[in-house]
Scaffold this motif. Structure first.
Motif, PDB file in Angstrom:
ATOM      1  N   LEU A 220       0.829  -1.135   0.035  1.00  0.00           N
ATOM      2  CA  LEU A 220      -0.062  -0.055   0.074  1.00  0.00           C
ATOM      3  C   LEU A 220       0.837   1.362   0.065  1.00  0.00           C
ATOM      4  CD1 LEU A 220      -2.715  -0.879   2.674  1.00  0.00           C
ATOM      5  CD2 LEU A 220      -2.992  -0.693   0.168  1.00  0.00           C
ATOM      6  N   ALA A 221       2.014   1.054   0.625  1.00  0.00           N
ATOM      7  CA  ALA A 221       2.806   2.289   0.819  1.00  0.00           C
ATOM      8  C   ALA A 221       3.699   2.762  -0.676  1.00  0.00           C
ATOM      9  CB  ALA A 221       3.666   2.190   1.860  1.00  0.00           C
ATOM     10  N   THR A 222       3.761   1.775  -1.517  1.00  0.00           N
ATOM     11  CA  THR A 222       4.574   2.000  -2.546  1.00  0.00           C
ATOM     12  C   THR A 222       3.856   1.808  -3.964  1.00  0.00           C
ATOM     13  OG1 THR A 222       4.865  -0.537  -2.736  1.00  0.00           O
ATOM     14  CG2 THR A 222       6.419   0.843  -1.478  1.00  0.00           C
ATOM     15  N   HIS A 223       2.335   1.791  -3.856  1.00  0.00           N
ATOM     16  CA  HIS A 223       1.484   1.893  -5.034  1.00  0.00           C
ATOM     17  C   HIS A 223       1.012   2.972  -5.131  1.00  0.00           C
ATOM     18  CE1 HIS A 223       2.611  -2.374  -5.444  1.00  0.00           C
ATOM     19  NE2 HIS A 223       2.210  -2.350  -6.625  1.00  0.00           N
ATOM     20  N   ARG A 257       4.469   1.975  -9.098  1.00  0.00           N
ATOM     21  CA  ARG A 257       5.140   1.779  -8.004  1.00  0.00           C
ATOM     22  C   ARG A 257       6.390   2.472  -7.639  1.00  0.00           C
ATOM     23  NH1 ARG A 257       5.805  -4.821  -5.970  1.00  0.00           N
ATOM     24  NH2 ARG A 257       6.213  -4.049  -3.872  1.00  0.00           N
ATOM     25  N   ALA A 258       6.289   3.191  -6.414  1.00  0.00           N
ATOM     26  CA  ALA A 258       7.468   3.917  -6.102  1.00  0.00           C
ATOM     27  C   ALA A 258       7.907   3.858  -4.799  1.00  0.00           C
ATOM     28  CB  ALA A 258       7.152   5.350  -6.669  1.00  0.00           C
ATOM     29  N   ASP A 259       8.935   4.459  -4.361  1.00  0.00           N
ATOM     30  CA  ASP A 259       9.373   4.533  -2.918  1.00  0.00           C
ATOM     31  C   ASP A 259       8.371   5.175  -2.039  1.00  0.00           C
ATOM     32  OD1 ASP A 259      10.906   2.261  -2.934  1.00  0.00           O
ATOM     33  OD2 ASP A 259      12.806   3.630  -3.312  1.00  0.00           O
ATOM     34  N   ALA A 260       7.995   6.540  -2.710  1.00  0.00           N
ATOM     35  CA  ALA A 260       7.388   7.491  -1.954  1.00  0.00           C
ATOM     36  C   ALA A 260       6.463   8.469  -2.866  1.00  0.00           C
ATOM     37  CB  ALA A 260       8.262   8.463  -0.940  1.00  0.00           C
ATOM     38  N   ALA A 261       5.452   9.069  -2.640  1.00  0.00           N
ATOM     39  CA  ALA A 261       4.850   9.856  -3.622  1.00  0.00           C
ATOM     40  C   ALA A 261       5.727  11.113  -4.008  1.00  0.00           C
ATOM     41  CB  ALA A 261       3.358  10.473  -2.668  1.00  0.00           C
ATOM     42  N   PRO A 271      -2.514   7.865  -3.131  1.00  0.00           N
ATOM     43  CA  PRO A 271      -2.501   6.350  -2.824  1.00  0.00           C
ATOM     44  C   PRO A 271      -3.304   5.460  -3.299  1.00  0.00           C
ATOM     45  CG  PRO A 271      -2.655   7.673  -0.959  1.00  0.00           C
ATOM     46  CD  PRO A 271      -2.791   8.437  -2.074  1.00  0.00           C
ATOM     47  N   LEU A 272      -3.138   4.424  -3.388  1.00  0.00           N
ATOM     48  CA  LEU A 272      -4.041   3.481  -4.098  1.00  0.00           C
ATOM     49  C   LEU A 272      -4.576   2.403  -2.911  1.00  0.00           C
ATOM     50  CD1 LEU A 272      -4.700   3.114  -6.903  1.00  0.00           C
ATOM     51  CD2 LEU A 272      -2.977   1.115  -7.310  1.00  0.00           C
ATOM     52  N   GLY A 273      -5.858   2.126  -2.980  1.00  0.00           N
ATOM     53  CA  GLY A 273      -6.643   1.114  -2.013  1.00  0.00           C
ATOM     54  C   GLY A 273      -6.129  -0.489  -2.588  1.00  0.00           C
ATOM     55  N   LEU A 274      -6.269  -1.235  -1.562  1.00  0.00           N
ATOM     56  CA  LEU A 274      -5.476  -2.548  -2.253  1.00  0.00           C
ATOM     57  C   LEU A 274      -6.353  -3.231  -3.263  1.00  0.00           C
ATOM     58  CD1 LEU A 274      -3.536  -4.365  -1.053  1.00  0.00           C
ATOM     59  CD2 LEU A 274      -5.354  -5.704   0.068  1.00  0.00           C
TER      60      LEU A 274
END
Lengths: 296, 129
Positions: A220-223, A257-261, A271-274
């Motif tokens: 969740l933190a990287t998408h 996919r990235a380490d941070a926004a 951020p993207l929901g699961l």
């Protein structure tokens, strides 16, 4: 991290039909792992290979570092609840528990009795007369009273109504919280919202390949969803991996996919929901399919 | 004792939802210093969530100095979340009103104002981390 289940290039074919192809993955110890993917992705095949009901056509699968179902000691460490939580319709609940006690060296009779009582089930009732939710709970009771170190569940809640589904997941989480030796659980489901609740690790399987694999919080933190004026994905900053891209004449929407926004006035990055995260990976797999086919 | 719930559609990680609910309960005076948080096992079974999620939330609250675990007994509230006195709110509100007025004068519509606020809020929060 200890691997409880480890597969390498695992492949299962039925005649000319390939159920699982070249699947390499690891199930870490002490986690509740969600297995998600479209019908036919190979989830059931994978679970049945892991508990030794099927043998691989090629590749390897190891459970606790050994082939599945190698001997009775190995079998005793693994619990399996097959799809539609099957039980013996003509046997009573008490019969099921007796059967469990006779067949399993580590059977916890007190736990089984306690669960049946708390569920309000009558031990003299035949399993064939139970509701879907009750049958699922009976199957779960049998699986956890054998005190497994690895519990495999194939779509356990797919056929249940919302109330029975919640009750089942409550029982499952109680088992996880109570297991002193940190049991590992793998369950497959289509219901991403259920998986988000109960799992801490997710494996996205499509076309028998692992599309995403990791701790849910990390995923969740990287998408992110990135909306911008139409642009070529190659012009996005390095460090952003495009999972899925859609373009209109003017706009591009990427799942990256990235380490941070990254804040940039020219785009919106959220951020993207699961659920959307899983869908992005599955859609990409579906988009790739025709291109991959000739290479097989 | 407080009860937890999880909103799957919120887009907030489940462990953070639990953290927010404890903070909220502290602010509302539903939890006081010395109170025990529900046992991890009970939360997992009641809410149907992964026990590791509950542990993660409790660890985060511990890092924030709001709770501390007593081995074998439970997790207890040790901190308070007194909002700065509400008297502090009024001057801040007035500043915000002035800022909103100038934003509107600059031609921003409500949505742009909201977007600008959230973007700035987020980037400031990230810088402070």
């Amino acid at each position: 991290m200890t691997a409880i289940v480890e597969t390498r290039a695992l492949t299962k074919r039925y005649g000319r039909r390939t159920a699982l192809a070249d699947c390499t993955l690891t199930v870490p110890a002490g986690r509740v792992v969600g297995l998600v993917g479209p019908n036919g992705a190979g989830k059931s095949t994978l679970l049945q290979l892991a508990c030794g009901l099927l043998t691989p056509t090629s590749g390897t699968v190891e459970v606790f570092g050994r082939p599945p179902a190698a001997d009775s000691a190995q079998l005793g460490r693994v619990g399996f609840v097959a799809q539609d939580t099957p039980t013996y319709a003509a046997l009573t609940i008490a019969d099921h528990l007796r059967l469990g006690a006779k067949l399993n060296p580590h059977w916890d009779a007190a736990l089984a009795d306690r669960r049946i009582r708390r569920l309000g089930l009558d031990p003299s009732q035949r399993a064939g007369r139970l509701s879907g939710g009750q049958r699922a709970q009976l199957a779960l009771t049998l699986a956890i009273a054998k005190r497994p170190e690895l519990l495999l569940l194939d779509e356990p809640v797919a056929a249940l109504d919302p109330l029975a589904r919640r009750a089942f997941l409550q029982s499952l989480m109680e088992f996880v919280a109570e297991s002193e030796s940190e049991a590992t659980v793998v369950l497959s489901s289509h219901l991403v919202s259920d998986l988000e609740r109960v799992c801490d690790h997710l494996i996205v399987l499509a076309d028998s390949r692992v599309r995403a694999d990791g701790e849910i919080d990390d995923l969740l933190a990287t998408h992110f969803r990135l909306t911008t004026a139409r642009r070529d994905p190659d012009t996005l900053p390095a460090g952003m991996r495009v999972i899925h891209a859609e373009h209109t004449e003017r706009q591009s929407t990427f799942v990256v996919r990235a380490d941070a926004a990254v804040d940039d006035p020219s785009w919106a990055m959220e951020p993207l929901g699961l659920e959307d995260l899983v869908l992005a990976h599955l859609e990409t797999a579906a988009d790739l399919r025709p291109a991959l086919e000739p290479q097989r | 004792m407080i009860e937890f719930h999880i909103e799957p559609r919120s887009g907030v990680a489940p462990y953070l939802q639990l953290v927010h609910q404890v903070r909220q309960a502290l602010r509302l005076g539903l939890l006081h210093q010395g109170d025990r948080l529900p046992k991890v096992k009970d939360v997992a079974a009641k809410v149907a969530i992964n026990p590791n999620t509950v542990l993660k939330a409790y660890r985060q609250l511990e890092n924030e100095g709001l709770v501390s675990p007593k081995p074998g007994v439970g997790t207890f509230v040790t901190g308070t979340l007194g909002d700065p006195a509400t008297s502090e709110h009024e001057p801040l509100r007035q500043e915000l009103r002035r800022w909103l007025a100038s934003a509107r004068a600059a031609g921003l519509d409500p949505e742009s104002i909201e977007a600008l606020f959230h973007q700035t809020f987020r980037s400031t929060a990230e810088e402070e981390r």
